[in-house]
Design a protein around this motif. Structure first.
Motif, PDB file in Angstrom:
ATOM      1  N   SER A   1      43.872  68.741  19.950  1.00 49.13           N
ATOM      2  CA  SER A   1      44.313  69.987  19.321  1.00 49.13           C
ATOM      3  C   SER A   1      45.116  69.690  18.058  1.00 49.13           C
ATOM      4  O   SER A   1      45.869  68.723  17.991  1.00 49.13           O
TER       5      SER A   1
ATOM      6  N   ASN B   1      43.197  74.590  13.065  1.00 50.72           N
ATOM      7  CA  ASN B   1      42.785  75.636  14.015  1.00 50.72           C
ATOM      8  C   ASN B   1      42.027  75.063  15.205  1.00 50.72           C
ATOM      9  O   ASN B   1      41.145  75.703  15.770  1.00 50.72           O
ATOM     10  N   ILE B   2      42.348  73.844  15.600  1.00 55.04           N
ATOM     11  CA  ILE B   2      41.719  73.250  16.778  1.00 55.04           C
ATOM     12  C   ILE B   2      42.646  73.428  17.978  1.00 55.04           C
ATOM     13  O   ILE B   2      43.820  73.063  17.931  1.00 55.04           O
ATOM     14  N   CYS B   3      42.094  74.034  19.018  1.00 52.88           N
ATOM     15  CA  CYS B   3      42.841  74.213  20.261  1.00 52.88           C
ATOM     16  C   CYS B   3      41.869  74.000  21.416  1.00 52.88           C
ATOM     17  O   CYS B   3      40.698  73.699  21.193  1.00 52.88           O
ATOM     18  N   ILE B   4      42.356  74.136  22.628  1.00 56.30           N
ATOM     19  CA  ILE B   4      41.518  73.804  23.783  1.00 56.30           C
ATOM     20  C   ILE B   4      40.284  74.697  23.902  1.00 56.30           C
ATOM     21  O   ILE B   4      39.330  74.323  24.574  1.00 56.30           O
ATOM     22  N   MET B   5      40.287  75.858  23.233  1.00 59.83           N
ATOM     23  CA  MET B   5      39.132  76.749  23.345  1.00 59.83           C
ATOM     24  C   MET B   5      37.974  76.332  22.431  1.00 59.83           C
ATOM     25  O   MET B   5      36.825  76.708  22.685  1.00 59.83           O
ATOM     26  N   ASN B   6      38.256  75.621  21.343  1.00 56.11           N
ATOM     27  CA  ASN B   6      37.174  75.214  20.444  1.00 56.11           C
ATOM     28  C   ASN B   6      37.107  73.691  20.268  1.00 56.11           C
ATOM     29  O   ASN B   6      36.357  73.194  19.420  1.00 56.11           O
TER      30      ASN B   6
ATOM     31  N   LYS C   1      35.287  78.463  29.494  1.00 58.60           N
ATOM     32  CA  LYS C   1      35.407  79.268  28.280  1.00 58.60           C
ATOM     33  C   LYS C   1      34.849  80.676  28.452  1.00 58.60           C
ATOM     34  O   LYS C   1      35.184  81.355  29.413  1.00 58.60           O
TER      35      LYS C   1
END
Lengths: 363, 363
Positions: B141, B146-151, B222
């Protein structure tokens, strides 16, 4: 002002807080003022919920006893039995708003609504009475439509647009916005649409509540770009965005079990936390508008635009922390109870950022 | 087959499982076979991690003692000290793969790597030895990007493409895919790129781990559309997608604290769970390929394509549950220990879907 060692502000106005009932209410209500808040809009999702003006006024009286000097702004819980007559009656009694929870999206929202059209007579009465519609803006999850907690707010915005279009004079607050999409939508809409932002959504993203139940709330914190959009709209000084903490205490035992409850508890540290965040984001100069003027204008309350006219009981002083002046957030707040065994620590409330240091404290 | 009351299959092959060490290892390793699995690729993220062929073989011997008759496939943990020489040596000892964790993305991944180029000499040696690169495909992340666990998985796919381009003959498995983007990427790539899918990612979405720590794992589940993409690629019968359960036991105390550990425990119920899911999705006919043939082909293991040639010890029989034949998933699995006080229930493992009914059970 941003370089001062102290900042004097009016007591803040928090346009979204949960003060609960029973032991929990007795524990958390006095903490509102300790967190720097003098005006608090109180959510009605008790068990059973507040659904009449009389219940709201009874609840208000209990809260005032627990927190003398705090102005409580009361709301009703929208439900199928709420009538236009009750709206008119409640308005006369002093109720300010009605909270709408789409069904099933947050704590105690089983009484929420799905079909907004059925409530149009109530909305019409509210518009006549100049009441405020407080919207929990999330669609219920529906896998067949690819709706889940990560996009439930964005998917709700069409409903917000329709409500605003159908009731252009009704003041509507989109509560606890968490997404760039919500910020952009509210900005596009008219002056009767406001938006609250919490302290924790300015602070955390999805990574921070995954595997950290004390950061878990609804709506969930989302992507870094979403958090950045919340920060940017404050840095722009947009007047229709203002503080609604959504401070929502739960017992530690309810947060660390098999199904942690949704809610983040910020009330007792609220204004020092916001000062710390605003300084970090680089917009400490906007703190006063965000925690006081913007929301008070939207709610048509007196504006404290001349601090020299306020007496000391109406003001707070934030002090910049240094090596000698630390503010470490407590690990827990205890809830006293005569009737329950508290030996296991279950009846403690863990605040947001427990054990961490803030850069500002209240004098 | 899908209307039969029983289904006979070869013992399944699970190409991604965590069997831990110490008391936990002694408790969970015998449950592999109980879950219907006869071949298990074992992850090397112990403390300290498995980094040499000798360590892998020692670990394998301990596992074989605990689960006679199960074939264990061993992997090393990629790290800065791993040399091409060790790869050649490990291959001769019987190590099959090397697991790569991008730094900081999952349990015990502090030793993970960021700059894949630094490992190209190791990848070259692996390609020469026909070893398999097992990729935890998530970027760390990074809010500034804008990198987080969802993407994090979707953002990683460019790295997968580059690795495949640079080592077209190296067999690479994208482990525990969770997104539509990952499914589409793997489909586009060549025959040397496979993909494991877990039982829990076929079952849950983000809503199911928010506020339910026993469903929390990395990569996180997700959106509904992502889950649907995982289901669809199985329904298409795509041969490069196969079972890797990522069954990852943690003590209840580690899952229900202030910072729940990431991991979902499916090993003891794995094949009945998958049969239940496949029936619900409508692809029970593909179960045998998913839990056996597809993965075994990719890993170049013997294929069990003629059940009549297997003896009973090589086969499992699934029985459809009915009113008389229930399979309720246990609430917990206990870990025995002489050295630790187990009175608080901390040393129990809560399985996925604890207390829920499955539609199929093993005879």
């Amino acid at each position: 002002m941003s370089h001062a060692k102290t900042i004097v502000l009016p007591y803040a106005s928090d346009f979204h807080t949960h003060l609960r009932q029973g032991d929990m209410m007795r524990a958390v209500t006095p903490l509102v003022k300790a967190g720097g808040v003098g005006t608090a809009l109180v959510m009605p999702n008790l068990t059973p919920p507040i659904v009449t003006g009389e219940q709201a006024m009874e609840y208000k009286a209990r809260l005032e006893e627990l927190a003398p000097g705090v102005q409580f702004i009361m709301t009703l819980y929208m439900n199928p039995k709420l009538t236009p007559e009750e709206i008119h009656k409640s308005a006369k009694l002093g109720v300010t708003g009605v909270k709408v929870y789409p069904s099933g999206v947050t704590t105690n929202s089983d009484w929420g609504i799905l079909e907004f059209e059925a409530y149009y007579p109530v909305f019409t009465a509210m518009q006549e009475e100049n009441m405020v519609l407080c919207l929990h803006g999330e669609c219920p999850s529906d896998a067949t439509k690819n709706i889940c907690i990560m996009n439930a707010e964005e998917k709700f915005l069409a409903t917000l647009r329709k409500l605003h279009n159908d009731f252009p004079k009704l003041r509507i607050v989109l509560e606890h916005a968490t997404t760039k999409a919500a910020v952009e939508c509210v900005k596009e809409l008219g002056d009767t649409v406001g938006c609250t932002i919490t302290a924790h959504h300015l602070s955390i993203i999805v990574d921070d509540w995954a595997g950290q139940p004390h950061n878990f709330c609804k709506p969930v914190a989302k992507y870094p770009d979403d958090r950045e959009a919340l920060r940017q709209v404050i840095k722009e000084g947009h007047p229709r965005f203002f503080l609604g903490s959504d401070s929502a205490p739960h017992y530690r035992s309810a947060k660390q079990g098999e199904k942690p409850a949704a809610g983040v508890f910020t009330a007792p540290i609220l204004i020092p936390l916001l000062a710390t965040l605003f300084e970090k984001i680089g917009c400490l100069d906007y703190l006063e508008n965000f925690i006081s003027n913007n929301g008070r204008k939207f709610y048509q309350l007196p504006i404290y635009n001349d601090l020299s006219k306020l007496d000391d009981s109406q003001k707070i002083t934030l002090v910049k922390c240094n090596d000698n002046e630390e503010f470490v957030i407590p690990q827990v707040y205890s809830v006293e109870s005569d009737s329950v065994d508290v030996s296991d620590g279950g009846r403690q409330i863990v605040p947001f950022m427990a054990g961490q240091k803030l850069s500002w404290k209240l004098q």
